[in-house]
Design a protein around this motif. Sequence first.
Motif, PDB file in Angstrom:
ATOM      1  N   TYR A  90      -0.470   0.308  -1.460  1.00 19.73           N
ATOM      2  CA  TYR A  90      -1.711   0.660  -0.767  1.00 19.73           C
ATOM      3  C   TYR A  90      -1.432   1.630   0.386  1.00 19.73           C
ATOM      4  O   TYR A  90      -2.174   2.575   0.591  1.00 19.73           O
ATOM      5  CB  TYR A  90      -2.414  -0.595  -0.251  1.00 19.73           C
ATOM      6  CG  TYR A  90      -3.772  -0.320   0.316  1.00 19.73           C
ATOM      7  CD1 TYR A  90      -4.810   0.115  -0.493  1.00 19.73           C
ATOM      8  CD2 TYR A  90      -4.030  -0.491   1.659  1.00 19.73           C
ATOM      9  CE1 TYR A  90      -6.062   0.372   0.019  1.00 19.73           C
ATOM     10  CE2 TYR A  90      -5.284  -0.244   2.190  1.00 19.73           C
ATOM     11  CZ  TYR A  90      -6.291   0.192   1.363  1.00 19.73           C
ATOM     12  OH  TYR A  90      -7.534   0.448   1.892  1.00 19.73           O
ATOM     13  N   GLY A  91      -0.334   1.398   1.104  1.00 19.92           N
ATOM     14  CA  GLY A  91       0.040   2.322   2.172  1.00 19.92           C
ATOM     15  C   GLY A  91       0.311   3.723   1.636  1.00 19.92           C
ATOM     16  O   GLY A  91      -0.133   4.725   2.218  1.00 19.92           O
ATOM     17  N   LEU A  92       1.028   3.802   0.525  1.00 19.64           N
ATOM     18  CA  LEU A  92       1.297   5.111  -0.089  1.00 19.64           C
ATOM     19  C   LEU A  92       0.011   5.769  -0.588  1.00 19.64           C
ATOM     20  O   LEU A  92      -0.178   6.981  -0.428  1.00 19.64           O
ATOM     21  CB  LEU A  92       2.295   4.963  -1.237  1.00 19.64           C
ATOM     22  CG  LEU A  92       3.724   4.595  -0.832  1.00 19.64           C
ATOM     23  CD1 LEU A  92       4.558   4.283  -2.069  1.00 19.64           C
ATOM     24  CD2 LEU A  92       4.351   5.703  -0.015  1.00 19.64           C
ATOM     25  N   ARG A  99      -3.796  12.817   3.044  1.00 22.84           N
ATOM     26  CA  ARG A  99      -3.198  14.147   2.976  1.00 22.84           C
ATOM     27  C   ARG A  99      -4.027  15.076   2.084  1.00 22.84           C
ATOM     28  O   ARG A  99      -4.267  16.216   2.438  1.00 22.84           O
ATOM     29  CB  ARG A  99      -1.764  14.051   2.464  1.00 22.84           C
ATOM     30  CG  ARG A  99      -1.044  15.387   2.531  1.00 22.84           C
ATOM     31  CD  ARG A  99       0.420  15.301   2.168  1.00 22.84           C
ATOM     32  NE  ARG A  99       0.588  14.779   0.829  1.00 22.84           N
ATOM     33  CZ  ARG A  99       1.460  13.850   0.494  1.00 22.84           C
ATOM     34  NH1 ARG A  99       2.248  13.329   1.396  1.00 22.84           N
ATOM     35  NH2 ARG A  99       1.552  13.432  -0.735  1.00 22.84           N
ATOM     36  N   THR A 100      -4.499  14.580   0.953  1.00 19.66           N
ATOM     37  CA  THR A 100      -5.283  15.435   0.067  1.00 19.66           C
ATOM     38  C   THR A 100      -6.675  15.679   0.635  1.00 19.66           C
ATOM     39  O   THR A 100      -7.259  16.721   0.403  1.00 19.66           O
ATOM     40  CB  THR A 100      -5.397  14.836  -1.347  1.00 19.66           C
ATOM     41  OG1 THR A 100      -5.974  13.545  -1.267  1.00 19.66           O
ATOM     42  CG2 THR A 100      -4.053  14.790  -2.027  1.00 19.66           C
ATOM     43  N   ALA A 101      -7.227  14.745   1.405  1.00 16.89           N
ATOM     44  CA  ALA A 101      -8.552  14.936   1.990  1.00 16.89           C
ATOM     45  C   ALA A 101      -8.506  15.917   3.150  1.00 16.89           C
ATOM     46  O   ALA A 101      -9.495  16.567   3.463  1.00 16.89           O
ATOM     47  CB  ALA A 101      -9.119  13.601   2.463  1.00 16.89           C
ATOM     48  N   VAL A 138      -4.335  -0.865  -6.869  1.00 15.66           N
ATOM     49  CA  VAL A 138      -2.933  -1.045  -6.491  1.00 15.66           C
ATOM     50  C   VAL A 138      -2.494  -2.480  -6.758  1.00 15.66           C
ATOM     51  O   VAL A 138      -1.384  -2.725  -7.240  1.00 15.66           O
ATOM     52  CB  VAL A 138      -2.719  -0.656  -5.014  1.00 15.66           C
ATOM     53  CG1 VAL A 138      -1.345  -1.038  -4.528  1.00 15.66           C
ATOM     54  CG2 VAL A 138      -2.943   0.835  -4.829  1.00 15.66           C
ATOM     55  N   GLY A 139      -3.358  -3.452  -6.456  1.00 17.32           N
ATOM     56  CA  GLY A 139      -3.032  -4.852  -6.727  1.00 17.32           C
ATOM     57  C   GLY A 139      -2.796  -5.104  -8.206  1.00 17.32           C
ATOM     58  O   GLY A 139      -1.905  -5.864  -8.587  1.00 17.32           O
ATOM     59  N   GLY A 140      -3.596  -4.459  -9.053  1.00 16.52           N
ATOM     60  CA  GLY A 140      -3.393  -4.579 -10.494  1.00 16.52           C
ATOM     61  C   GLY A 140      -2.061  -4.005 -10.929  1.00 16.52           C
ATOM     62  O   GLY A 140      -1.367  -4.560 -11.788  1.00 16.52           O
ATOM     63  N   GLY A 141      -1.677  -2.890 -10.327  1.00 14.19           N
ATOM     64  CA  GLY A 141      -0.380  -2.297 -10.631  1.00 14.19           C
ATOM     65  C   GLY A 141       0.775  -3.181 -10.178  1.00 14.19           C
ATOM     66  O   GLY A 141       1.765  -3.350 -10.894  1.00 14.19           O
ATOM     67  N   PHE A 148       4.692  -9.811  -4.797  1.00 16.06           N
ATOM     68  CA  PHE A 148       3.378  -9.235  -5.098  1.00 16.06           C
ATOM     69  C   PHE A 148       2.735  -8.637  -3.850  1.00 16.06           C
ATOM     70  O   PHE A 148       2.288  -7.492  -3.855  1.00 16.06           O
ATOM     71  CB  PHE A 148       2.448 -10.284  -5.709  1.00 16.06           C
ATOM     72  CG  PHE A 148       1.030  -9.827  -5.842  1.00 16.06           C
ATOM     73  CD1 PHE A 148       0.676  -8.901  -6.808  1.00 16.06           C
ATOM     74  CD2 PHE A 148       0.051 -10.294  -4.983  1.00 16.06           C
ATOM     75  CE1 PHE A 148      -0.631  -8.458  -6.927  1.00 16.06           C
ATOM     76  CE2 PHE A 148      -1.261  -9.866  -5.089  1.00 16.06           C
ATOM     77  CZ  PHE A 148      -1.599  -8.947  -6.067  1.00 16.06           C
ATOM     78  N   VAL A 149       2.704  -9.406  -2.767  1.00 11.63           N
ATOM     79  CA  VAL A 149       2.092  -8.922  -1.527  1.00 11.63           C
ATOM     80  C   VAL A 149       2.847  -7.702  -1.005  1.00 11.63           C
ATOM     81  O   VAL A 149       2.235  -6.723  -0.559  1.00 11.63           O
ATOM     82  CB  VAL A 149       2.033 -10.046  -0.471  1.00 11.63           C
ATOM     83  CG1 VAL A 149       1.641  -9.504   0.890  1.00 11.63           C
ATOM     84  CG2 VAL A 149       1.055 -11.130  -0.909  1.00 11.63           C
ATOM     85  N   SER A 150       4.171  -7.728  -1.096  1.00 12.43           N
ATOM     86  CA  SER A 150       4.981  -6.593  -0.635  1.00 12.43           C
ATOM     87  C   SER A 150       4.700  -5.341  -1.461  1.00 12.43           C
ATOM     88  O   SER A 150       4.500  -4.253  -0.906  1.00 12.43           O
ATOM     89  CB  SER A 150       6.466  -6.925  -0.711  1.00 12.43           C
ATOM     90  OG  SER A 150       6.762  -8.043   0.094  1.00 12.43           O
ATOM     91  N   LEU A 151       4.698  -5.488  -2.783  1.00  8.34           N
ATOM     92  CA  LEU A 151       4.422  -4.339  -3.651  1.00  8.34           C
ATOM     93  C   LEU A 151       3.020  -3.784  -3.412  1.00  8.34           C
ATOM     94  O   LEU A 151       2.824  -2.564  -3.332  1.00  8.34           O
ATOM     95  CB  LEU A 151       4.567  -4.733  -5.124  1.00  8.34           C
ATOM     96  CG  LEU A 151       5.976  -4.933  -5.656  1.00  8.34           C
ATOM     97  CD1 LEU A 151       5.930  -5.525  -7.062  1.00  8.34           C
ATOM     98  CD2 LEU A 151       6.737  -3.614  -5.656  1.00  8.34           C
ATOM     99  N   ALA A 152       2.046  -4.674  -3.266  1.00  9.75           N
ATOM    100  CA  ALA A 152       0.668  -4.232  -3.037  1.00  9.75           C
ATOM    101  C   ALA A 152       0.544  -3.523  -1.691  1.00  9.75           C
ATOM    102  O   ALA A 152      -0.131  -2.496  -1.584  1.00  9.75           O
ATOM    103  CB  ALA A 152      -0.290  -5.416  -3.122  1.00  9.75           C
TER     104      ALA A 152
END
Length: 148
Positions: A65-67, A74-76, A31-34, A57-61
Amino acid sequence: MPPPPLLWLLIATGFWLLVFLGVDSDGLLLVGGGAALLLVLLTAALPAPLWAQAVVFVSLAAVGYGLLRRWSARTADGGDLLQASRADEADVISPFSADGRGRVQWQGQSWAARNMEPGTPLGTGERVTVMGREGNCLQVMARLNRLD
């Protein structure tokens, strides 16, 4: 110091290289790379001070990461997507280290894996049994003998 778009591109490349090497077990570096890659585009189009870029950057990460954690939970819990079933098998593609971590190929994809029996050596080319999944890290054991 390199220009901001190049700096963020180097950061994204570094994060994704670590993901490729199997260092990332919960998706944070992915996610950080994205987020860093998005900043490449943003800083190229709209120059901003470095502190503002770091906040974005911190906000996007954090949001990404939360998403990712929400989707993963949910998938697990009941989704069929990427859910390991007992007795699935995988091939070791990178030998397991002393701490029980390595890489396997499962369902056509390369996965970080953790040996549930760290004392049992697992080398390249061996077949292992997939016992479960934690995030994007498979839990494996030496191949179980089957009677079928």
